[in-house]
Design a protein around this motif. Structure first.
Motif, mmCIF file in Angstrom:
data_model
loop_
_atom_site.group_PDB
_atom_site.id
_atom_site.type_symbol
_atom_site.label_atom_id
_atom_site.label_comp_id
_atom_site.label_asym_id
_atom_site.label_seq_id
_atom_site.Cartn_x
_atom_site.Cartn_y
_atom_site.Cartn_z
ATOM 1 N N ASN A 52 0.826 -1.204 0.000
ATOM 2 C CA ASN A 52 0.000 0.000 0.000
ATOM 3 C C ASN A 52 0.864 1.259 0.000
ATOM 4 N N VAL A 53 1.924 1.256 0.825
ATOM 5 C CA VAL A 53 2.829 2.414 0.895
ATOM 6 C C VAL A 53 3.486 2.664 -0.455
ATOM 7 N N LEU A 54 3.994 1.587 -1.054
ATOM 8 C CA LEU A 54 4.706 1.732 -2.326
ATOM 9 C C LEU A 54 3.759 2.135 -3.453
ATOM 10 N N GLU A 55 2.545 1.602 -3.440
ATOM 11 C CA GLU A 55 1.584 1.962 -4.496
ATOM 12 C C GLU A 55 1.177 3.428 -4.391
ATOM 13 N N ILE A 56 1.056 3.937 -3.177
ATOM 14 C CA ILE A 56 0.731 5.363 -2.997
ATOM 15 C C ILE A 56 1.832 6.230 -3.598
ATOM 16 N N ILE A 57 3.102 5.881 -3.298
ATOM 17 C CA ILE A 57 4.235 6.650 -3.814
ATOM 18 C C ILE A 57 4.290 6.571 -5.337
ATOM 19 N N ILE A 58 4.190 5.362 -5.873
ATOM 20 C CA ILE A 58 4.308 5.167 -7.320
ATOM 21 C C ILE A 58 3.158 5.832 -8.063
ATOM 22 N N THR A 59 1.935 5.665 -7.545
ATOM 23 C CA THR A 59 0.774 6.272 -8.199
ATOM 24 C C THR A 59 0.867 7.798 -8.207
ATOM 25 N N GLY A 60 1.281 8.368 -7.074
ATOM 26 C CA GLY A 60 1.407 9.823 -6.987
ATOM 27 C C GLY A 60 2.456 10.366 -7.936
ATOM 28 N N LEU A 61 3.631 9.729 -7.957
ATOM 29 C CA LEU A 61 4.697 10.183 -8.852
ATOM 30 C C LEU A 61 4.349 9.934 -10.315
ATOM 31 N N GLN A 62 3.696 8.804 -10.587
ATOM 32 C CA GLN A 62 3.333 8.495 -11.962
ATOM 33 C C GLN A 62 2.370 9.524 -12.531
ATOM 34 N N SER A 63 1.427 9.980 -11.719
ATOM 35 C CA SER A 63 0.481 11.000 -12.187
ATOM 36 C C SER A 63 1.202 12.312 -12.481
ATOM 37 N N GLN A 64 2.190 12.659 -11.645
ATOM 38 C CA GLN A 64 2.982 13.866 -11.883
ATOM 39 C C GLN A 64 3.814 13.734 -13.159
#
Length: 223
Positions: A52-64
């Motif tokens: 969950n932690v890693l998906e939050i980071i990856i999803t947030g950065l990917q959208s940026q």
């Protein structure tokens, strides 16, 4: 407790190596790899724990990345996400009094900044060819001097911003631990929490600036 700014230097084949920085760099990389293993060893449809932690980071950065760089951003997305994770981990290592942040060594931050700037020019030439070189002479040919100075300033500002903030945080934590009695932990805890926040912000800023620089090289002109 480590001494701020004091490094154990080893001479190998005529080169000087800051051993403390190398050890902490490898430790930071090992932690990032360990987190990746923990997050992916047992994947769930509904993420939990490290996943969950890693998906939050990856999803947030990917959208940026998608918003800033367009379709070609997928090429450098793994690099930028890994860069953020490494810098974040490195920044937080220095919050442990017996350890030091690799990013409190200018060699580390300058190396990361030079890597990004070199990638900008390589990708710019790959995707845009001669038009990438041409943009240094716009809007008028004499502006090439200003544009080149700006390019030289990019790695310097990237490196010193991260280095200065992390080093200052380490120094203040050491001072607080020396001045505040052990039975008064509240000021130290508050500053530690603030330093963790600053470490996260600095990792995010470095990644966003790197993203912006890379976007100028890879983003399609019609976007």
């Amino acid at each position: 407790m480590h001494e701020i700014g004091v490094r154990h230097v080893a001479q190998i084949a005529g080169f000087s190596f800051n051993m403390d920085t190398l050890y902490m760099t490898w430790l930071a990389m090992a932690i990032v790899i360990l987190i990746a293993i923990l997050a992916t060893r047992s994947l769930h449809v509904i993420p939990k724990g490290w996943q969950n932690v890693l998906e939050i980071i990856i999803t947030g950065l990917q959208s940026q990345i998608n918003a800033t760089m367009g379709e070609r951003g997928k090429l450098v997305a793994p690099l930028l996400i890994s860069l953020f994770m490494f810098i974040l981990t490195s920044n937080w290592l220095g919050m442990i009094p017996t350890l030091s942040s690799p990013t409190s060594d200018l060699n580390t931050t300058l190396g990361l900044a030079l890597m990004i700037v070199c990638m900008v020019h390589v990708l710019g030439l790959y995707f845009k060819g001669f038009s990438y070189i041409k943009h240094f002479f716009q809007p008028f040919a004499p502006f090439v001097i200003i544009n080149l100075i700006e390019e030289l300033a990019k790695p310097i500002t990237l490196a010193f911003r991260l280095f200065g903030n992390i080093l200052a945080g380490e120094i203040l934590i050491i001072i607080l631990l020396m001045l505040v009695p052990i039975w008064m932990p509240i000021p130290s805890v508050v500053w530690l929490a603030f330093s963790l926040f600053v470490g996260g912000v600095q990792a995010f800023i470095f990644t966003m600036l790197s993203m912006a620089y890379l976007a100028s090289a890879v983003k399609q002109d019609n976007h």
